[in-house]
Design a protein around this motif. Sequence first.
Motif, PDB file in Angstrom:
ATOM      1  N   ARG A   1     -10.456  -5.068  28.054  1.00 54.29           N
ATOM      2  CA  ARG A   1     -10.308  -6.518  28.111  1.00 54.29           C
ATOM      3  C   ARG A   1     -10.573  -7.168  26.762  1.00 54.29           C
ATOM      4  N   PHE A   2     -11.334  -6.496  25.905  1.00 51.60           N
ATOM      5  CA  PHE A   2     -11.622  -7.028  24.576  1.00 51.60           C
ATOM      6  C   PHE A   2     -11.580  -5.883  23.564  1.00 51.60           C
ATOM      7  N   GLY A   3     -11.284  -6.253  22.332  1.00 51.94           N
ATOM      8  CA  GLY A   3     -11.244  -5.242  21.283  1.00 51.94           C
ATOM      9  C   GLY A   3     -11.215  -5.894  19.917  1.00 51.94           C
ATOM     10  N   GLY A   4     -11.272  -5.071  18.886  1.00 52.08           N
ATOM     11  CA  GLY A   4     -11.256  -5.562  17.514  1.00 52.08           C
ATOM     12  C   GLY A   4     -10.920  -4.432  16.559  1.00 52.08           C
ATOM     13  N   SER A   5     -10.560  -4.792  15.337  1.00 54.59           N
ATOM     14  CA  SER A   5     -10.226  -3.791  14.329  1.00 54.59           C
ATOM     15  C   SER A   5     -10.566  -4.327  12.947  1.00 54.59           C
ATOM     16  N   VAL A   6     -10.882  -3.417  12.048  1.00 54.68           N
ATOM     17  CA  VAL A   6     -11.176  -3.746  10.657  1.00 54.68           C
ATOM     18  C   VAL A   6     -10.383  -2.773   9.788  1.00 54.68           C
ATOM     19  N   LYS A   7      -9.607  -3.313   8.838  1.00 55.04           N
ATOM     20  CA  LYS A   7      -8.805  -2.500   7.939  1.00 55.04           C
ATOM     21  C   LYS A   7      -9.123  -2.852   6.500  1.00 55.04           C
ATOM     22  N   ALA A   8      -9.040  -1.853   5.641  1.00 55.03           N
ATOM     23  CA  ALA A   8      -9.250  -2.071   4.215  1.00 55.03           C
ATOM     24  C   ALA A   8      -8.337  -1.125   3.448  1.00 55.03           C
ATOM     25  N   GLY A   9      -7.796  -1.602   2.339  1.00 59.99           N
ATOM     26  CA  GLY A   9      -6.899  -0.789   1.538  1.00 59.99           C
ATOM     27  C   GLY A   9      -7.031  -1.094   0.063  1.00 59.99           C
ATOM     28  N   TYR A  10      -6.660  -0.096  -0.757  1.00 61.36           N
ATOM     29  CA  TYR A  10      -6.720  -0.237  -2.207  1.00 61.36           C
ATOM     30  C   TYR A  10      -5.351   0.096  -2.779  1.00 61.36           C
ATOM     31  N   TYR A  11      -4.896  -0.679  -3.789  1.00 64.39           N
ATOM     32  CA  TYR A  11      -3.593  -0.495  -4.399  1.00 64.39           C
ATOM     33  C   TYR A  11      -3.793  -0.139  -5.870  1.00 64.39           C
ATOM     34  N   SER A  12      -3.362   1.059  -6.231  1.00 71.01           N
ATOM     35  CA  SER A  12      -3.591   1.534  -7.591  1.00 71.01           C
ATOM     36  C   SER A  12      -2.685   0.832  -8.602  1.00 71.01           C
ATOM     37  N   ASN A  13      -1.456   0.493  -8.216  1.00 69.63           N
ATOM     38  CA  ASN A  13      -0.538  -0.132  -9.157  1.00 69.63           C
ATOM     39  C   ASN A  13      -1.052  -1.494  -9.594  1.00 69.63           C
ATOM     40  N   THR A  14      -1.504  -2.281  -8.652  1.00 69.63           N
ATOM     41  CA  THR A  14      -2.001  -3.625  -8.968  1.00 69.63           C
ATOM     42  C   THR A  14      -3.513  -3.673  -9.136  1.00 69.63           C
ATOM     43  N   GLU A  15      -4.168  -2.526  -8.952  1.00 70.82           N
ATOM     44  CA  GLU A  15      -5.636  -2.470  -9.033  1.00 70.82           C
ATOM     45  C   GLU A  15      -6.249  -3.567  -8.159  1.00 70.82           C
TER      46      GLU A  15
ATOM     47  N   TYR B   1      -7.072  -4.925  -3.796  1.00 65.43           N
ATOM     48  CA  TYR B   1      -7.529  -4.477  -2.483  1.00 65.43           C
ATOM     49  C   TYR B   1      -7.152  -5.516  -1.433  1.00 65.43           C
ATOM     50  N   LYS B   2      -7.223  -5.085  -0.177  1.00 58.39           N
ATOM     51  CA  LYS B   2      -6.895  -5.955   0.937  1.00 58.39           C
ATOM     52  C   LYS B   2      -7.768  -5.584   2.130  1.00 58.39           C
ATOM     53  N   THR B   3      -8.303  -6.590   2.807  1.00 64.65           N
ATOM     54  CA  THR B   3      -9.115  -6.381   4.001  1.00 64.65           C
ATOM     55  C   THR B   3      -8.571  -7.268   5.125  1.00 64.65           C
ATOM     56  N   THR B   4      -8.615  -6.731   6.344  1.00 66.49           N
ATOM     57  CA  THR B   4      -8.113  -7.446   7.514  1.00 66.49           C
ATOM     58  C   THR B   4      -9.076  -7.243   8.673  1.00 66.49           C
ATOM     59  N   VAL B   5      -9.452  -8.342   9.321  1.00 63.37           N
ATOM     60  CA  VAL B   5     -10.330  -8.310  10.486  1.00 63.37           C
ATOM     61  C   VAL B   5      -9.605  -8.984  11.639  1.00 63.37           C
TER      62      VAL B   5
ATOM     63  N   THR C   1      -6.616 -13.151  13.676  1.00 61.61           N
ATOM     64  CA  THR C   1      -6.609 -12.236  12.542  1.00 61.61           C
ATOM     65  C   THR C   1      -6.907 -13.001  11.265  1.00 61.61           C
ATOM     66  N   LEU C   2      -7.796 -12.443  10.438  1.00 61.68           N
ATOM     67  CA  LEU C   2      -8.101 -12.976   9.120  1.00 61.68           C
ATOM     68  C   LEU C   2      -7.870 -11.877   8.091  1.00 61.68           C
ATOM     69  N   SER C   3      -7.164 -12.230   7.016  1.00 62.01           N
ATOM     70  CA  SER C   3      -6.830 -11.247   5.995  1.00 62.01           C
ATOM     71  C   SER C   3      -7.068 -11.845   4.615  1.00 62.01           C
ATOM     72  N   TYR C   4      -7.585 -11.011   3.728  1.00 61.86           N
ATOM     73  CA  TYR C   4      -7.831 -11.436   2.342  1.00 61.86           C
ATOM     74  C   TYR C   4      -7.367 -10.325   1.415  1.00 61.86           C
ATOM     75  N   SER C   5      -6.608 -10.696   0.373  1.00 61.24           N
ATOM     76  CA  SER C   5      -6.147  -9.720  -0.609  1.00 61.24           C
ATOM     77  C   SER C   5      -6.261 -10.302  -2.004  1.00 61.24           C
ATOM     78  N   ASP C   6      -6.591  -9.442  -2.945  1.00 62.31           N
ATOM     79  CA  ASP C   6      -6.726  -9.824  -4.346  1.00 62.31           C
ATOM     80  C   ASP C   6      -6.000  -8.767  -5.177  1.00 62.31           C
ATOM     81  N   LEU C   7      -4.835  -9.130  -5.716  1.00 64.24           N
ATOM     82  CA  LEU C   7      -3.979  -8.183  -6.421  1.00 64.24           C
ATOM     83  C   LEU C   7      -3.751  -8.642  -7.851  1.00 64.24           C
ATOM     84  N   ASP C   8      -3.773  -7.691  -8.779  1.00 63.41           N
ATOM     85  CA  ASP C   8      -3.491  -7.980 -10.179  1.00 63.41           C
ATOM     86  C   ASP C   8      -1.982  -7.837 -10.423  1.00 63.41           C
ATOM     87  N   ASP C   9      -1.535  -8.104 -11.645  1.00 59.54           N
ATOM     88  CA  ASP C   9      -0.120  -7.960 -11.990  1.00 59.54           C
ATOM     89  C   ASP C   9       0.315  -6.507 -11.810  1.00 59.54           C
TER      90      ASP C   9
END
Length: 280
Positions: free
Chosen positions: A162-176, A178-182, A197-205
């Motif tokens: 009836r209820f659930g949740g998930s947490v994801k995190a990833g790293y990108y080598s090309n842009t150095e 990361y991204k997190t999703t809850v 859903t809440l997601s935050y990402s910080d990517l370089d060039d």
Amino acid sequence: MYQGRSFKNSPLALAICAALLSQTAIADDHSDAHETVVVTGNPLATTDVSIDASQLEERQANDLNDIFRTDPEVAVGGGSGVSQKIYVRGLENTLLNVSIDGAVQSGNIYHHQGSLSIEPDILQQVEVIAGAGRATDGAGALGGAIRFETKDAEDMLMPGERFGGSVKAGYYSNTEGYKTTVSGYGLITDNVSALATLSYSDLDDYEDGDGEKQDHTGAENKVGYLKVVGNITDSQKLSLSYDSREDEAYRYHRPQWLRARKTAQSIRKWIVKPSPQSMS
């Protein structure tokens, strides 16, 4: 006074009548001798490309380019997320009927930027109808239609939960970067469910295929998504969704173009200077 008229019997006419009567008699005698033949067929396919949630998960899709990566009829132009545009058989998405959960996405901020931004993590299915627009594809479907369907809470829950949740995190080598999703989801009642859903990402060039860094292609994105679904009957439901996206970065005025200096360098590579011998 009526004067009767006699007709001569034609042998050919008598033969035709006899043949017709015999065929009718044979048909009447064997009308119940044959089994009933039922002819069935599949309706014409209305979808040229269909991508489900499991395929998106296998591709680890992060943007529009990843969603349509393996589909030759669909191309995505633009390297950065803000400049990405969808092309179906060479026609831009402004000539397509693009919808998310049935809501048509027809506006854009600036014609040099992409007009569609969606988080692949919340997609349940993507359908693409390529070619001349059908009457059922809606208004503006000159080159076809693209239908995005987002997930419900029931799509995320396992049987019996009836209820659930998930947490994801990833790293990108090309842009150095990361991204997190809850995400949180569940059944409020037996007929009403909610997904947040809440997601935050910080990517370089990012770096292109030649190893050169493309300036002003990085971004800091904050995405929020909320969807509430109420099941009215077994075949009817009512859904309400809210999507918020914040994109913070420095951009070029025309982000889908190369900067002037790099464009001039590319042009020089194609200029062939005549040799002194050819000039003499």
